[in-house]
Write a protein that holds these residues in place. Sequence first.
Motif, short mmCIF file in Angstrom:
data_model
loop_
_atom_site.label_atom_id
_atom_site.label_comp_id
_atom_site.label_asym_id
_atom_site.label_seq_id
_atom_site.Cartn_x
_atom_site.Cartn_y
_atom_site.Cartn_z
N THR A 219 44.65 53.41 41.81
CA THR A 219 43.38 52.94 40.01
C THR A 219 43.63 52.34 39.01
O THR A 219 43.36 52.22 38.87
CB THR A 219 43.67 55.09 40.08
N THR A 220 45.34 51.99 38.86
CA THR A 220 45.80 50.96 38.33
C THR A 220 45.15 49.73 38.55
O THR A 220 44.42 48.84 37.29
CB THR A 220 47.39 50.72 38.12
N ALA A 221 45.52 49.38 39.37
CA ALA A 221 44.90 47.91 40.06
C ALA A 221 43.01 48.22 39.79
O ALA A 221 42.81 46.84 39.18
CB ALA A 221 45.28 47.39 41.15
N ILE A 222 42.45 48.86 39.95
CA ILE A 222 40.46 49.26 39.97
C ILE A 222 40.29 48.90 38.66
O ILE A 222 40.09 48.28 38.02
CB ILE A 222 40.46 50.47 41.03
N HIS A 223 41.11 49.12 37.49
CA HIS A 223 41.14 49.59 36.23
C HIS A 223 41.70 48.06 35.89
O HIS A 223 40.88 47.63 34.73
CB HIS A 223 41.98 50.72 35.73
N ASP A 224 42.75 47.25 36.02
CA ASP A 224 43.22 46.82 36.14
C ASP A 224 41.63 45.03 36.31
O ASP A 224 41.47 44.33 35.76
CB ASP A 224 44.59 45.46 36.18
N ILE A 225 41.32 44.78 37.20
CA ILE A 225 40.81 44.33 37.93
C ILE A 225 39.15 43.90 36.73
O ILE A 225 38.75 43.56 36.85
CB ILE A 225 40.04 44.56 39.43
N ALA A 226 38.92 45.65 37.09
CA ALA A 226 37.53 45.79 36.27
C ALA A 226 37.70 45.09 34.75
O ALA A 226 36.68 44.54 34.36
CB ALA A 226 36.80 47.77 36.22
N LEU A 227 38.71 45.54 34.03
CA LEU A 227 38.69 45.28 32.42
C LEU A 227 39.12 44.02 32.92
O LEU A 227 38.69 42.80 31.67
CB LEU A 227 39.98 46.04 32.00
N GLY A 228 40.21 43.29 33.36
CA GLY A 228 40.18 41.58 33.93
C GLY A 228 38.89 40.90 33.62
O GLY A 228 39.08 39.81 33.09
N ALA A 229 38.01 41.09 35.01
CA ALA A 229 36.65 40.64 34.88
C ALA A 229 35.44 40.80 34.36
O ALA A 229 34.36 40.50 34.47
CB ALA A 229 36.34 41.26 36.50
N TRP A 230 35.65 41.56 33.12
CA TRP A 230 34.99 41.97 31.99
C TRP A 230 35.12 41.14 31.09
O TRP A 230 36.15 41.09 30.31
CB TRP A 230 34.90 43.25 31.75
N PRO A 231 34.18 39.26 31.47
CA PRO A 231 33.76 38.81 30.36
C PRO A 231 33.79 39.26 28.30
O PRO A 231 32.18 39.99 28.73
CB PRO A 231 33.21 37.75 30.69
N ASN A 232 33.72 38.59 28.04
CA ASN A 232 33.69 39.13 26.51
C ASN A 232 33.26 40.48 26.09
O ASN A 232 32.37 40.77 25.05
CB ASN A 232 32.26 38.10 26.05
#
Length: 144
Positions: free
Chosen positions: A69-82
């Motif tokens: 779940t931490t990796a999912i969170h980090d990937i989703a937040l990191g891929a959200w531009p602007n």
Amino acid sequence: MTPPPLRALRRFRTDRGGTAAVEFAILIPMLMVMVIGVIQYGGLILGHQQMHNGIASGAVYVMRGGSDTTAIHDIALGAWPNKPSDASISVVQSCTCAGAASGCSALCSDQSYPLAFTTITGSGTYTGLFASQSMTATQVIRTR
């Protein structure tokens, strides 16, 4: 012979030279409101699409076998531009047996495996030139 003031009045009444300027002056406020609305709404659509793209990246990670779940969170937040300053991503993993909540480690009462789901939810506030709007998006991935 008509007196000069009446000739001037008749000439003024038939002259159409400034009509376009008057019509433009009447229409320009409505046109400006439309342009401002398009800019505001277009920015909101763009912001929502960028949030959805970030969530979709987390979903792709899950569909390829990732379960942290931490990796999912980090990937989703990191891929959200602007992303906005209040951007947040939540990840919830759950299981169900026959539509009812269940533990993920035990078999269902009919000895079948429970259905496992990962839910990724993103939220934030789009701040445009003239107004702010909250936005949310959710993606549910069935993993088993």
